[in-house]
Write an enzyme that holds these catalytic residues in place. Structure first.
Site, PDB file in Angstrom:
ATOM      1  N   HIS A 111      68.953  35.612  19.682  1.00 29.90           N
ATOM      2  CA  HIS A 111      67.555  35.468  19.273  1.00 29.90           C
ATOM      3  C   HIS A 111      66.794  36.795  19.447  1.00 29.90           C
ATOM      4  O   HIS A 111      67.409  37.842  19.563  1.00 29.90           O
ATOM      5  CB  HIS A 111      66.909  34.297  20.018  1.00 29.90           C
ATOM      6  CG  HIS A 111      67.815  33.100  20.054  1.00 29.90           C
ATOM      7  ND1 HIS A 111      68.014  32.287  18.966  1.00 29.90           N
ATOM      8  CD2 HIS A 111      68.650  32.631  21.021  1.00 29.90           C
ATOM      9  CE1 HIS A 111      68.907  31.350  19.274  1.00 29.90           C
ATOM     10  NE2 HIS A 111      69.314  31.530  20.505  1.00 29.90           N
ATOM     11  N   GLU A 148      64.674  31.626  26.121  1.00 23.31           N
ATOM     12  CA  GLU A 148      66.071  32.031  25.993  1.00 23.31           C
ATOM     13  C   GLU A 148      66.157  33.502  25.582  1.00 23.31           C
ATOM     14  O   GLU A 148      67.038  34.228  26.045  1.00 23.31           O
ATOM     15  CB  GLU A 148      66.776  31.150  24.962  1.00 23.31           C
ATOM     16  CG  GLU A 148      68.259  31.489  24.825  1.00 23.31           C
ATOM     17  CD  GLU A 148      68.928  30.769  23.667  1.00 23.31           C
ATOM     18  OE1 GLU A 148      68.272  29.938  23.007  1.00 23.31           O
ATOM     19  OE2 GLU A 148      70.117  31.046  23.414  1.00 23.31           O
ATOM     20  N   HIS A 203      73.804  33.710  25.232  1.00 24.77           N
ATOM     21  CA  HIS A 203      72.861  32.618  24.964  1.00 24.77           C
ATOM     22  C   HIS A 203      72.699  31.732  26.183  1.00 24.77           C
ATOM     23  O   HIS A 203      73.467  31.810  27.142  1.00 24.77           O
ATOM     24  CB  HIS A 203      73.378  31.729  23.812  1.00 24.77           C
ATOM     25  CG  HIS A 203      73.344  32.385  22.477  1.00 24.77           C
ATOM     26  ND1 HIS A 203      72.366  32.149  21.547  1.00 24.77           N
ATOM     27  CD2 HIS A 203      74.196  33.294  21.926  1.00 24.77           C
ATOM     28  CE1 HIS A 203      72.604  32.879  20.464  1.00 24.77           C
ATOM     29  NE2 HIS A 203      73.706  33.581  20.673  1.00 24.77           N
ATOM     30  N   GLU A 285      77.245  30.288  26.229  1.00 23.50           N
ATOM     31  CA  GLU A 285      76.052  29.527  26.582  1.00 23.50           C
ATOM     32  C   GLU A 285      76.094  29.434  28.104  1.00 23.50           C
ATOM     33  O   GLU A 285      76.872  28.670  28.674  1.00 23.50           O
ATOM     34  CB  GLU A 285      76.076  28.125  25.948  1.00 23.50           C
ATOM     35  CG  GLU A 285      76.105  28.125  24.427  1.00 23.50           C
ATOM     36  CD  GLU A 285      74.730  28.356  23.781  1.00 23.50           C
ATOM     37  OE1 GLU A 285      73.753  28.597  24.523  1.00 23.50           O
ATOM     38  OE2 GLU A 285      74.659  28.298  22.541  1.00 23.50           O
TER      39      GLU A 285
HETATM   40 ZN    ZN Z   1      70.858  30.675  21.602  1.00 22.34          ZN
END
Ligand code: ZN
Length: 321
Positions: A111, A148, A203, A285
């Site tokens: 992101h 995030e 992430h 993640e």
């Molecule tokens: Zn993400």
């Protein structure tokens, strides 16, 4: 950030708790995967130590790597200079030294902190081989508003420092130095152009409360349109398994209880960043931002350092294989 000081003790308590969970997770279906991780992580002889930030070995010459002295191909050793290298002009005059000298790592911080201000641009559809998908997304956040995008950049900065200490050449796909994105196809292209030896996309997940733990996403076999992951499926899995093993060792974070059947590994063919990669690449993640327990860890700077350490150790293991 400020959330770190709001919950100084829970992260540590949670870490200890996770050790129990991790041990329990060794038992059933995931056993095979864990044995692989243990074997890989245990080769250095520090399995029995509790999770902590391990000092980087300055010269792990005794590592059981048969070709530890092998140099990478000249093409990568003279790879294109990293834009981020401008921050450390001193390192440009002297050739990097260390176990990862000559190795190129691309870090892809998931992101972009300003994506939310550019919804039209990031909603543009891009070709990911199998189909079309949004250019990029805003990412998630904790219930308290730690985003995030802030998390991925922070871990990525820590990760770069750890890798550069070992001599690696590190490039980012973005460092909050552009108004939005890049789009997922461009994120893949940056790793490809750098001819990276390894790419990791950082992430944190946005699943439901009660879903917790980390997972590493590996590219599935995809051959559609511009995407052909056949050459990278094998090495990416190897990279991912090593990162997962080192991550759990460094952080004590258990594998996801909602993805990957307890292995901490997931296979996907719907991510453009993986579909379009021609070099070994995985996503991690690191935890679930929407779970209060995981959020207490993700908002801790100390824990993020552990997370970066785990990822760096996994990449180092992969590159020294
Ligand atoms: Zn993400």
């Amino acid at each position: 950030m400020s959330y770190d000081s709001e919950s100084p003790t829970p992260p540590r308590r949670r870490l200890r708790g996770n050790l129990v969970i991790v041990t329990a997770a060794l038992a059933p279906a995931a056993l095979a995967g864990w044995l692989v991780w243990q074997a890989m992580g245990g080769s250095g002889g520090h399995d029995d130590k509790p999770p902590k930030v391990l000092p980087l070995p300055s010269a792990p010459a005794a590592r059981p790597s048969g070709n530890g002295g092998a140099r990478p191909p000249a093409a990568t050793a003279t790879a294109t200079p990293s834009p981020s290298a401008s921050a450390s002009a001193a390192t440009q005059s002297a050739r990097p030294t260390g176990p990862l000298a000559g190795r190129v790592v691309v870090i892809d911080p998931g992101h972009n902190p300003s994506n939310f201000q550019h919804t039209a641009e990031i909603n543009r559809q891009v070709d990911i081989g199998t189909n079309k998908k949004e250019c990029d997304t805003t990412g998630t956040d904790t219930g308290d508003g730690y985003t995030e995008a802030a998390f991925t950049l922070d871990v990525s900065h820590r990760l770069r420092a750890l890798l550069e200490k070992q001599g690696a050449t590190v490039t980012y796909t973005q460092d909050a130095d552009r108004p939005f994105g890049p789009c997922v196809d461009e994120r893949a292209a940056i790793g490809n152009r750098a001819r990276a030896d390894a790419v990791v996309s950082v992430h944190a997940d946005g699943s439901a409360q009660g879903n917790h733990g980390f997972h590493v996403i590996l590219p599935a076999l995809v051959n559609a349109g511009k995407a052909n992951t056949a050459p990278i499926v094998g090495p990416s899995r190897e990279l991912g398994v090593r990162i997962a093993g080192k991550f759990v060792h460094a952080t004590g974070m258990p594998p996801s209880n909602y993805v990957g059947d307890g292995t901490g590994l997931d296979l996907r063919k719907d991510l453009g960043g993986l579909n379009l990669s021609t070099v070994p690449k995985v996503f991690i993640e690191c935890g679930n931002m929407r779970d209060s327990g995981d959020a207490a860890l993700l908002t801790s700077a100390d824990w993020r350092q552990r997370a970066a350490q785990g990822i760096a150790d996994g990449i180092g293991d992969f590159l020294r294989k």
